[in-house]
Design an enzyme around this catalytic site. Structure first.
Site: not given
Length: 196
Positions: A17-19, A171
């Site tokens: 997913g998101c780094f 986030y």
């Protein structure tokens, strides 16, 4: 960026997913000496950028490269922590992040790492009877780190936000922080050097 690896250290490269999330997780794991975000698994010929990757034009996955001491955290244990940090059953998605560039993958650097990746996936499967694991296992190709690409705003992202220098606080508060808490990892930075 992680080109200087001591004889007692190894590299691991994973996508989950998101780094930003993966970087924050591994920065807090004992035995990890350095982590850098980047792109892996796509076209090796030309340098990608975040806009190209997030638009799905490169087949790269947002990834992290981890420099670690296997005497403190063996590769298999590192992979176990990686697999616990992600949802191994969602294809091309982690939480709110969707698309092939958010796929889950283990990019092995050697045949020994490939074998250990397969063992780690079998261990995880035992914990998830009846569910299909969709983590890709692929040979490591070129890793494009965000610092060398001039995208330094992605490097050390969560830690910069906890210091008040954040352009995406929502986030971090809802996705990254929740993942760290789920894994029982400190919300504070581990203190290892991030200028890799």
């Amino acid at each position: 960026l992680l080109s200087v690896v001591m004889a007692s250290e190894e590299l691991a490269t994973v996508a989950g997913g998101c780094f930003w999330c993966m970087e924050a997780v591994f920065q807090r794991v004992k035995g990890v000496r350095g982590v850098v975000s980047g792109y892996c698994g796509g076209d090796e010929a030309s340098a990608p950028n975040y806009d190209q990757v997030s638009a799905g034009r490169t087949d790269h996955a947002e990834s992290v490269q981890i420099r670690f001491d296997p005497a403190i955290i063996p590769y298999g244990v590192l992979l176990d922590q990686f697999l616990d940090a992600i949802d191994v059953t969602t294809l091309n998605q982690q939480g709110p992040d969707r698309g092939r560039h958010y796929r889950s993958a283990i990019f092995f650097h050697s045949e020994e790492q490939r074998q250990e990746a397969m063992r780690a996936l079998r261990r995880k499967q035992l914990k998830l009877p009846g569910k299909k694991i969709v983590v890709e296992v692929s040979k490591m190709n070129k890793f494009w780190d965000v610092v060398s690409l001039g995208e330094t705003y992605h490097h050390n992202f969560y830690n910069k936000c906890t210091e008040g220098n954040c352009y995406h606080p929502g986030y971090n508060n809802h996705v990254v922080k929740t993942k760290l808490q789920k894994l029982g990892l400190s919300l504070e930075h581990s203190g290892h050097k991030d200028e890799l």
